[in-house]
Design a protein around this motif. Structure first.
Motif, PDB file in Angstrom:
ATOM      1  N   GLU A 109       0.825  -1.203   0.000  1.00 19.12           N
ATOM      2  CA  GLU A 109       0.000   0.000   0.000  1.00 19.12           C
ATOM      3  C   GLU A 109       0.858   1.252   0.000  1.00 19.12           C
ATOM      4  OE1 GLU A 109      -3.482   2.087   2.704  1.00 19.12           O
ATOM      5  OE2 GLU A 109      -2.358   0.360   3.451  1.00 19.12           O
ATOM      6  N   HIS A 135     -11.056   0.553   6.999  1.00 19.03           N
ATOM      7  CA  HIS A 135     -10.435  -0.758   6.797  1.00 19.03           C
ATOM      8  C   HIS A 135      -8.922  -0.695   7.025  1.00 19.03           C
ATOM      9  CE1 HIS A 135      -9.874  -4.790   5.287  1.00 19.03           C
ATOM     10  NE2 HIS A 135      -9.075  -4.374   4.319  1.00 19.03           N
ATOM     11  N   LYS A 136      -8.312   0.425   6.716  1.00 22.32           N
ATOM     12  CA  LYS A 136      -6.863   0.589   6.863  1.00 22.32           C
ATOM     13  C   LYS A 136      -6.522   1.454   8.081  1.00 22.32           C
ATOM     14  CE  LYS A 136      -5.576  -1.681   3.157  1.00 22.32           C
ATOM     15  NZ  LYS A 136      -4.770  -2.912   3.256  1.00 22.32           N
ATOM     16  N   ASP A 146      -5.119   0.682  10.887  1.00 21.65           N
ATOM     17  CA  ASP A 146      -3.761   0.441  11.387  1.00 21.65           C
ATOM     18  C   ASP A 146      -2.730   1.211  10.574  1.00 21.65           C
ATOM     19  OD1 ASP A 146      -4.734  -1.212  13.345  1.00 21.65           O
ATOM     20  OD2 ASP A 146      -4.281  -3.080  12.280  1.00 21.65           O
ATOM     21  N   SER A 147      -2.921   1.277   9.274  1.00 20.33           N
ATOM     22  CA  SER A 147      -2.001   2.036   8.423  1.00 20.33           C
ATOM     23  C   SER A 147      -2.110   3.532   8.693  1.00 20.33           C
ATOM     24  CB  SER A 147      -2.288   1.751   6.949  1.00 20.33           C
ATOM     25  OG  SER A 147      -2.095   0.384   6.644  1.00 20.33           O
ATOM     26  N   TYR A 157      -9.187   9.079   3.967  1.00 23.49           N
ATOM     27  CA  TYR A 157      -9.108   7.683   3.556  1.00 23.49           C
ATOM     28  C   TYR A 157     -10.073   7.481   2.402  1.00 23.49           C
ATOM     29  CZ  TYR A 157      -9.544   2.582   3.740  1.00 23.49           C
ATOM     30  OH  TYR A 157      -9.561   1.246   3.416  1.00 23.49           O
ATOM     31  N   SER A 212      -7.069   1.212  -1.999  1.00 25.32           N
ATOM     32  CA  SER A 212      -7.447   2.235  -1.033  1.00 25.32           C
ATOM     33  C   SER A 212      -6.245   3.140  -0.788  1.00 25.32           C
ATOM     34  CB  SER A 212      -7.893   1.588   0.286  1.00 25.32           C
ATOM     35  OG  SER A 212      -8.999   0.753   0.074  1.00 25.32           O
ATOM     36  N   ARG A 213      -6.509   4.420  -0.600  1.00 27.77           N
ATOM     37  CA  ARG A 213      -5.423   5.375  -0.445  1.00 27.77           C
ATOM     38  C   ARG A 213      -5.618   6.213   0.806  1.00 27.77           C
ATOM     39  NH1 ARG A 213      -2.673   6.760  -5.162  1.00 27.77           N
ATOM     40  NH2 ARG A 213      -1.408   8.045  -3.796  1.00 27.77           N
TER      41      ARG A 213
END
Length: 460
Positions: free
Chosen positions: A100, A373-374, A376-377, A398, A405-406
């Protein structure tokens, strides 16, 4: 209706008395020094007289930073253009991590597209620097670097490996955040950083930068894509959203109003409005940036906000975005604030996405807010950007696309709401204040800190 409400809703009060009161208050405040200004304002909002030299609450510590911790780094990070350099450098290791976080491969985004006026001025300056020895060694290094990059930019493509290495070197340089060492680009004149600013387009966490301008007259709309955002770098609210360039240019009234708005912001020193010192010395510019949210399925709040936005600035091919605001205390995530697209609601969460029973600035939305969804990132991005800073708010977007996904960084905020946003219940103002360990020591702070231990786990 109370007598007070009756008076305030009276047309005579609204048309005649209120404007006089506002003028009188503005006159009184104009005669106050910064410390008295914030003391008066705090007492009016929170109902007590604060001790900003020994702050206890979250809001008191924000004002303490404004009054006593005038670190030049805060000015650099509040500058929306220079902040791109900080973000690209700090996240470069993430950008090289693959998956990612793999870097963008769009080499066209590395081509300088700034206004012809500013880019030509920079070219002349760098050309002159080859003939005349710079008096400042740091300026000489920057001019030499820019001269090299200008030559290679003629081919329209930059060597991404060299750019990655440059931002890696900045992140590893111990003087990168040190204002006493003039070699850092964060403290260099904005006019000398044009090429480096466009090189930040290599960072996958930043919207594309399309142009930098000294005035609205310098904007070359022919070079801009069909959708973009125009912003000022030195304040808040200097934003013009352009989802459809052709329609924007055809609408003479809307175009004129937008140019007037940008000009007004460009000519206003934000410090003079709200006394937030770190905005005082930012060199003002207008810049054109990528408009996020095109043809995506972004997390959003249902109907009411979406309809409001679609009727105003947004085209049907764009979706309104949530603003995820990570309140970070030296890389520790204190709480996450989710602002709806029209910024009329705020919901607070722990770093584990547990809702907090708190109203902050605005009432919480009654709509369910799904966990990204991301997440943690996003937490990892926020931690990287907030390390070495005792407090900073990291604003992220997000965006969920069809294939990928970005995560985008919106901005870094050092003094949210100028320390004027109330918590309900009020005890959370003090409890979040315990998470902020002030590193500034010019005045005695926290000498007798008897703040209670937070009753809820904020982060682990």
């Amino acid at each position: 209706m109370s007598f007070k409400s009756f008076v305030r809703n009276n047309p005579v009060y609204k048309c005649y008395i209120l404007p006089l009161r506002q003028k009188y208050n503005a006159y009184v405040e104009s005669k106050l020094d910064d410390e008295m200004y914030f003391t008066r304002r705090h007492k009016k909002i929170f109902g007590y007289t604060p001790d900003f030299k020994n702050p206890q609450t979250f809001n008191e510590k924000i004002v303490h930073r404004i009054l006593y911790d005038r670190n030049p780094l805060y000015t650099a990070l509040a500058d929306k253009l220079k902040a791109r350099i900080y973000i690209a450098a700090k996240l470069q290791n993430l950008a090289l991590g693959g998956g990612e976080f793999s870097p963008l491969k769009d080499t066209d985004s590395l081509t300088t597209k700034s206004s012809s006026q500013e880019s030509s001025q920079n070219s002349k300056q760098t050309s002159a620097s080859r003939d005349t020895k710079a008096t400042n060694p740091a300026q000489e290094d920057f001019q030499a670097t820019q001269a090299t990059t200008d030559l290679s930019a003629q081919d329209g493509v930059r060597d991404t490996t060299q750019i990655e290495q440059r931002f890696q070197a900045l992140a590893q340089d111990p003087t990168f955040l040190d204002s006493s060492v003039s070699s850092s680009p964060l403290f260099a004149p904005i006019g000398s950083l044009t090429q480096l600013l466009f090189e930040t387009n290599i960072c996958p966490f930043l919207p594309k930068l399309y142009g930098i301008y000294k005035s609205v007259e310098d904007i070359d709309f022919d070079t801009l894509p069909q959708s973009f955002v125009l912003k000022t770098n030195h304040d808040c609210g200097g934003v013009v959203i352009v989802p459809d360039k052709e329609a924007f240019l055809r609408d003479s009234k809307k175009f004129s109003e937008a140019m007037e708005k940008l000009t007004k912001h460009l000519n206003t020193n934000f410090y003079t409005l709200y006394r937030e010192y770190h905005y005082k010395d930012i060199e003002p510019r207008i810049f054109a940036e990528e408009l996020l949210g095109e043809r995506t399925q972004a997390p959003q709040f249902p109907s009411p906000d979406s309809k409001k936005i679609e009727k105003s600035d947004f085209h049907k091919s764009f979706l309104p975005l949530c603003d995820y605001r990570f309140h970070c205390f030296n890389a520790h995530i204190g709480f996450i604030q989710v602002a709806n697209p029209t910024h009329t609601h705020n919901n607070l969460f722990t770093s584990h996405w547990q809702p907090l029973p708190i109203a902050y600035l605005n009432t919480p939305s009654t709509q369910s807010i799904p966990k990204p969804h991301k997440l943690d990132s996003m937490l990892e991005v926020a931690r990287h950007l907030s390390s070495m800073i005792d407090y900073v708010r990291i604003d992220l977007y997000y965006i969920v696309g069809e294939r990928v996904s970005r995560i985008y960084v919106g901005e870094l905020t050092l003094t949210p709401n100028g320390g004027s946003a109330r918590f309900d219940p009020e005890l959370w103002d003090r409890e979040f204040g315990t998470l902020w360990n002030l590193t500034h020591t010019d005045t005695k702070t926290n000498k007798n800190n008897h703040n209670p231990t937070p009753k809820h786990e904020i982060d682990s």
